[in-house]
Design a protein around this motif. Structure first.
Motif, PDB file in Angstrom:
ATOM      1  N   ILE A 135       6.477  15.254   0.553  1.00 51.92           N
ATOM      2  CA  ILE A 135       6.000  14.091   0.855  1.00 51.92           C
ATOM      3  C   ILE A 135       6.921  12.863   0.410  1.00 51.92           C
ATOM      4  O   ILE A 135       7.235  11.752   1.301  1.00 51.92           O
ATOM      5  N   LEU A 136       7.457  13.171  -0.786  1.00 52.77           N
ATOM      6  CA  LEU A 136       8.302  11.963  -1.079  1.00 52.77           C
ATOM      7  C   LEU A 136       9.503  11.822  -0.336  1.00 52.77           C
ATOM      8  O   LEU A 136      10.142  10.645  -0.069  1.00 52.77           O
ATOM      9  N   SER A 149       0.981  -1.104  -0.215  1.00 53.37           N
ATOM     10  CA  SER A 149       0.017  -0.079   0.257  1.00 53.37           C
ATOM     11  C   SER A 149       0.841   1.301  -0.220  1.00 53.37           C
ATOM     12  O   SER A 149       0.501   2.317  -0.619  1.00 53.37           O
ATOM     13  N   GLN A 150       1.880   1.291   0.943  1.00 57.13           N
ATOM     14  CA  GLN A 150       2.900   2.441   0.694  1.00 57.13           C
ATOM     15  C   GLN A 150       3.564   2.550  -0.448  1.00 57.13           C
ATOM     16  O   GLN A 150       3.701   3.645  -1.105  1.00 57.13           O
ATOM     17  N   ARG A 151       4.082   1.328  -1.145  1.00 56.96           N
ATOM     18  CA  ARG A 151       4.497   1.548  -2.663  1.00 56.96           C
ATOM     19  C   ARG A 151       3.704   2.182  -3.560  1.00 56.96           C
ATOM     20  O   ARG A 151       4.034   2.951  -4.306  1.00 56.96           O
ATOM     21  N   ALA A 187       2.440  22.743  -5.842  1.00 58.87           N
ATOM     22  CA  ALA A 187       2.058  21.120  -5.938  1.00 58.87           C
ATOM     23  C   ALA A 187       3.262  20.307  -5.947  1.00 58.87           C
ATOM     24  O   ALA A 187       3.331  19.365  -5.215  1.00 58.87           O
ATOM     25  N   LEU A 188       4.362  20.692  -6.786  1.00 63.66           N
ATOM     26  CA  LEU A 188       5.483  19.924  -6.856  1.00 63.66           C
ATOM     27  C   LEU A 188       6.260  20.023  -5.527  1.00 63.66           C
ATOM     28  O   LEU A 188       6.901  18.854  -5.221  1.00 63.66           O
ATOM     29  N   ASN A 224       2.216   9.231  -6.407  1.00 64.30           N
ATOM     30  CA  ASN A 224       2.681  10.566  -5.844  1.00 64.30           C
ATOM     31  C   ASN A 224       3.786  10.856  -7.203  1.00 64.30           C
ATOM     32  O   ASN A 224       3.735  12.049  -8.039  1.00 64.30           O
ATOM     33  N   LEU A 225       4.765   9.898  -7.430  1.00 63.50           N
ATOM     34  CA  LEU A 225       5.734  10.090  -8.712  1.00 63.50           C
ATOM     35  C   LEU A 225       4.946  10.307  -9.983  1.00 63.50           C
ATOM     36  O   LEU A 225       5.252  11.143 -10.906  1.00 63.50           O
TER      37      LEU A 225
END
Length: 102
Positions: free
Chosen positions: A79-80, A38-40, A72-73, A46-47
């Motif tokens: 987050i990344l 789920s995290q992946r 937004a980026l 996101n990517l």
């Protein structure tokens, strides 16, 4: 006119380079054992959205819209970065940003 074309080409080159970096990150996340499924999925989503934002950014001429996409980026990069350090949610990032401003 030539200056505008030069700026447009520089932006296109930057987007292509950044898309190549996103592709590398996507491949690394796919192979990584540090995320649950789920995290992946969230990281890969996101990517993907970062890539879409970059493509939109390259095609815009509206300064306000460009600023929104930059923001937004920036949020997606935060987050990344947090996902690499330890998985957090977007609400965690928003809460941190809120308290950082205080």
């Amino acid at each position: 006119e030539a200056a505008k074309e030069g700026e447009a080409q520089a932006l296109t080159d930057a987007v292509e380079m950044t898309n190549a970096e996103l592709t590398q990150m996507h491949e690394a996340v796919q192979k990584s054992q540090m995320y649950s499924q789920s995290q992946r999925s969230l990281v890969l989503s996101n990517l993907h959205m970062m890539g879409r934002n970059l493509l939109r950014l390259a095609s815009l001429n509206d300064t306000a819209a460009m600023q929104k996409l930059h923001e937004a980026l920036r949020i997606r990069l935060t987050i990344l970065d947090d996902n690499v350090e330890g998985f957090v949610s977007s609400s965690d990032v928003e809460r941190r940003e809120k308290y950082k401003a205080v």
